[in-house]
Design a protein around this motif. Structure first.
Motif, PDB file in Angstrom:
ATOM      1  N   PHE A 230       3.177  12.164  13.791  1.00 57.14           N
ATOM      2  CA  PHE A 230       2.468  12.983  14.769  1.00 57.14           C
ATOM      3  C   PHE A 230       3.082  12.877  16.161  1.00 57.14           C
ATOM      4  N   SER A 231       3.047  14.021  16.859  1.00 56.24           N
ATOM      5  CA  SER A 231       3.390  14.103  18.276  1.00 56.24           C
ATOM      6  C   SER A 231       2.267  14.872  18.958  1.00 56.24           C
ATOM      7  N   VAL A 232       1.926  14.473  20.173  1.00 60.31           N
ATOM      8  CA  VAL A 232       0.838  15.113  20.911  1.00 60.31           C
ATOM      9  C   VAL A 232       1.300  15.390  22.335  1.00 60.31           C
ATOM     10  N   ASP A 233       1.156  16.646  22.772  1.00 62.14           N
ATOM     11  CA  ASP A 233       1.466  17.027  24.147  1.00 62.14           C
ATOM     12  C   ASP A 233       0.201  17.552  24.816  1.00 62.14           C
ATOM     13  N   PHE A 235      -1.694  19.823  27.840  1.00 62.96           N
ATOM     14  CA  PHE A 235      -1.492  20.984  28.705  1.00 62.96           C
ATOM     15  C   PHE A 235      -2.841  21.330  29.336  1.00 62.96           C
ATOM     16  N   PRO A 236      -2.930  22.296  30.274  1.00 66.55           N
ATOM     17  CA  PRO A 236      -4.161  22.460  31.058  1.00 66.55           C
ATOM     18  C   PRO A 236      -5.438  22.682  30.264  1.00 66.55           C
ATOM     19  N   ALA A 237      -5.361  23.270  29.067  1.00 65.14           N
ATOM     20  CA  ALA A 237      -6.583  23.521  28.297  1.00 65.14           C
ATOM     21  C   ALA A 237      -6.860  22.458  27.259  1.00 65.14           C
ATOM     22  N   GLY A 238      -5.946  21.500  27.054  1.00 65.90           N
ATOM     23  CA  GLY A 238      -6.210  20.489  26.044  1.00 65.90           C
ATOM     24  C   GLY A 238      -4.960  19.845  25.488  1.00 65.90           C
ATOM     25  N   ALA A 424      12.124  17.907  18.849  1.00 65.44           N
ATOM     26  CA  ALA A 424      10.828  17.388  19.278  1.00 65.44           C
ATOM     27  C   ALA A 424       9.784  18.506  19.234  1.00 65.44           C
ATOM     28  N   LEU A 425       8.511  18.114  19.413  1.00 59.62           N
ATOM     29  CA  LEU A 425       7.413  19.066  19.311  1.00 59.62           C
ATOM     30  C   LEU A 425       7.567  20.237  20.278  1.00 59.62           C
ATOM     31  N   ASP A 426       7.944  19.974  21.526  1.00 56.98           N
ATOM     32  CA  ASP A 426       8.055  21.072  22.483  1.00 56.98           C
ATOM     33  C   ASP A 426       9.163  22.060  22.085  1.00 56.98           C
ATOM     34  N   GLU A 427      10.227  21.554  21.473  1.00 53.53           N
ATOM     35  CA  GLU A 427      11.297  22.434  20.999  1.00 53.53           C
ATOM     36  C   GLU A 427      10.834  23.270  19.809  1.00 53.53           C
ATOM     37  N   VAL A 428      10.085  22.640  18.930  1.00 57.44           N
ATOM     38  CA  VAL A 428       9.552  23.362  17.766  1.00 57.44           C
ATOM     39  C   VAL A 428       8.592  24.450  18.231  1.00 57.44           C
ATOM     40  N   GLN A 437       3.628  25.524  24.709  1.00 54.11           N
ATOM     41  CA  GLN A 437       2.178  25.417  24.535  1.00 54.11           C
ATOM     42  C   GLN A 437       1.630  26.355  23.456  1.00 54.11           C
ATOM     43  N   GLY A 438       2.372  27.388  23.092  1.00 61.48           N
ATOM     44  CA  GLY A 438       1.862  28.384  22.157  1.00 61.48           C
ATOM     45  C   GLY A 438       1.120  29.514  22.815  1.00 61.48           C
ATOM     46  N   TYR A 439       1.388  29.740  24.108  1.00 61.70           N
ATOM     47  CA  TYR A 439       0.683  30.799  24.836  1.00 61.70           C
ATOM     48  C   TYR A 439       0.949  32.161  24.225  1.00 61.70           C
TER      49      TYR A 439
END
Length: 444
Positions: A230-233, A235-238, A424-428, A437-439
């Protein structure tokens, strides 16, 4: 594990509790729009965050969420007449609008100023994404509604529902973020496993994934690797919560979920072209909650076949009765079939939603987190609790959650992807959605 004090702090949601006051700073869904189907229809009893309320739609279609107790003699306005832009008490005829103003007081002289001083407690209400939302917080001016992605698409592109659950709301949030359990709880067994997996995969649309095609091996990857990394980032909403399983060769299969403060979660499985799913968890009291469930597709309308599948209990949706209580529930042991459990499915319980509910309810009305022994696959749960406890303590100190100032940050999508193990997660996320973030692009 949590201390007994923190477990109490994070689970109690009544009006006079820190977590309850935090939740009240955000808009919460309280009904499906269809539960108030037309102007001047019968009012609807609701209970939210430990408070008994009444919802009604007036002659102009506006929604009121009000205290059900008439301020005259305490009669319950559930029995009132919904008429001519207001709700009239049948005891002595006092009448109130959706904002709680007293419109008529026939037991008082016509020129009496008393009517101007009488108010029925009311909460601001709006319809958004085919739900009725209420703001129960202290601010004179409510914050903007969260721009959840399902509500940004046309109604033809989404399906919304709700379901009752017999446990504390936080257990349901944790269950939604715990994507590891798919390797067990929702797994099929034996000879029917391959047939069921083939049927599921047959329905998958083969959309482009950059330079690669959608892979049909997801079921196998989830089955074969029960210990995703698991990786966790933040961001402003969660939180963005990514779990990476071994795929083929040097690739990893990522299932990426979102936790959106304080009580929303997005499911991790969708590839491009597929339907997306999310849930909002609203406490009724400390030992029960409503789960508002939504499926949407940003690219096309949902088919009638997909809508019927949701009504019959597909994916996050449950098959429910006229009161939105699942047919398979705590009172009938979720209709568990031990023979099916022995030969075909891991649980013997039909329905992904019902399998989730059975396990979450089995943890008790309020889970005792002091007895837990967590491991590496619980990272998303740990980070969610840490974030939520921080927000609760901020509330106790009088600080406002930053997420209230970022309604656009809620416009995100979760989903699956296959990427090289070096990423890494942000690259994925950037590969999958164009940003870490998936915006949703149109909401930015």
């Amino acid at each position: 594990m949590l201390s007994a004090e923190d477990n109490e702090l994070i689970t109690r949601s009544g009006p006079d509790t820190p977590a309850g006051r935090l939740l009240r700073q955000f808009w919460v869904p309280v009904l499906l729009s269809e539960e108030l189907p037309e102007p001047d229809c019968p009012p609807k009893r609701i209970k939210v965050l430990g408070e008994d309320l009444l919802a009604f739609r007036d002659s102009d279609g506006r929604i009121g969420v009000v205290d059900p107790v008439c301020p005259h003699r305490g009669a319950n306005l559930y029995y009132g007449r919904n008429e001519h832009a207001g709700l009239r008490c049948v005891f002595h005829g006092w009448k109130f609008d959706v904002d709680g103003h007293c419109l008529d007081m026939p037991t008082m002289p016509a020129d009496s100023p008393y009517r101007e001083r009488i108010r029925l407690k009311s909460y601001p209400a709006q319809e958004w994404g085919e739900y009725v939302w209420a703001y129960m917080g202290p601010a004179a001016e409510p914050p903007p509604l969260p721009k959840l992605a399902f509500a940004l698409v046309p109604p033809s592109h989404r399906y919304v529902s709700k379901k009752w659950q017999d446990c504390n709301w936080l257990q349901c949030v944790e269950g939604a973020l715990d994507t590891t359990h798919f390797s067990f709880l929702h797994m099929l067994l034996g000879t029917e496993e391959a047939e069921a997996a083939a049927e599921v995969m047959e329905r998958i649309k083969h959309a482009a994934l950059g330079a690669q095609a959608v892979r049909n091996d997801r079921f196998k990857w989830v089955r074969d690797d029960p210990m995703p990394a698991f990786s966790v980032d933040e961001f402003p909403a969660g939180l963005v919560v990514g779990g990476a399983r071994k795929a083929d060769g040097d690739d990893l299969y990522w299932r990426i979920a979102h936790y959106l403060v304080p009580n929303h979660a997005l499911a991790p499985s969708a590839f491009p072209g597929e339907n997306y799913h999310g849930q909002t968890f609203v406490p009724v009291n400390d030992t029960s909650c409503w789960i508002y469930t939504y499926t949407w597709n940003p690219d096309r309308p949902l088919t009638e076949e997909e809508r019927e599948a949701a009504r019959q209990g597909h994916t996050i949706h449950a098959q429910v009765d006229e009161h939105y209580v699942p047919h398979r529930n705590l009172r009938n042991d979720y209709l568990i079939d031990r023979q099916d459990q022995k030969h075909n499915s891991f649980t013997g319980i039909q329905g992904v939603s019902e399998q989730d509910a059975a396990i979450q309810d089995s943890q008790g009305p309020i889970a005792d987190r002091t007895r837990e022994h967590l491991g590496p696959t619980d990272l998303g749960i740990v980070r969610m609790r840490r974030l939520l406890l921080g927000l609760i303590r901020d509330e106790m100190a009088g600080r406002t959650p930053q997420a209230l100032s970022h309604p656009d940050a809620y416009a995100v999508m979760s989903g699956g992807w296959v990427a090289h193990k070096s990423k890494a997660l942000d690259e994925v996320m950037t590969e999958r959605f164009g940003n870490p973030q998936g915006y949703v692009e149109q909401a930015r």
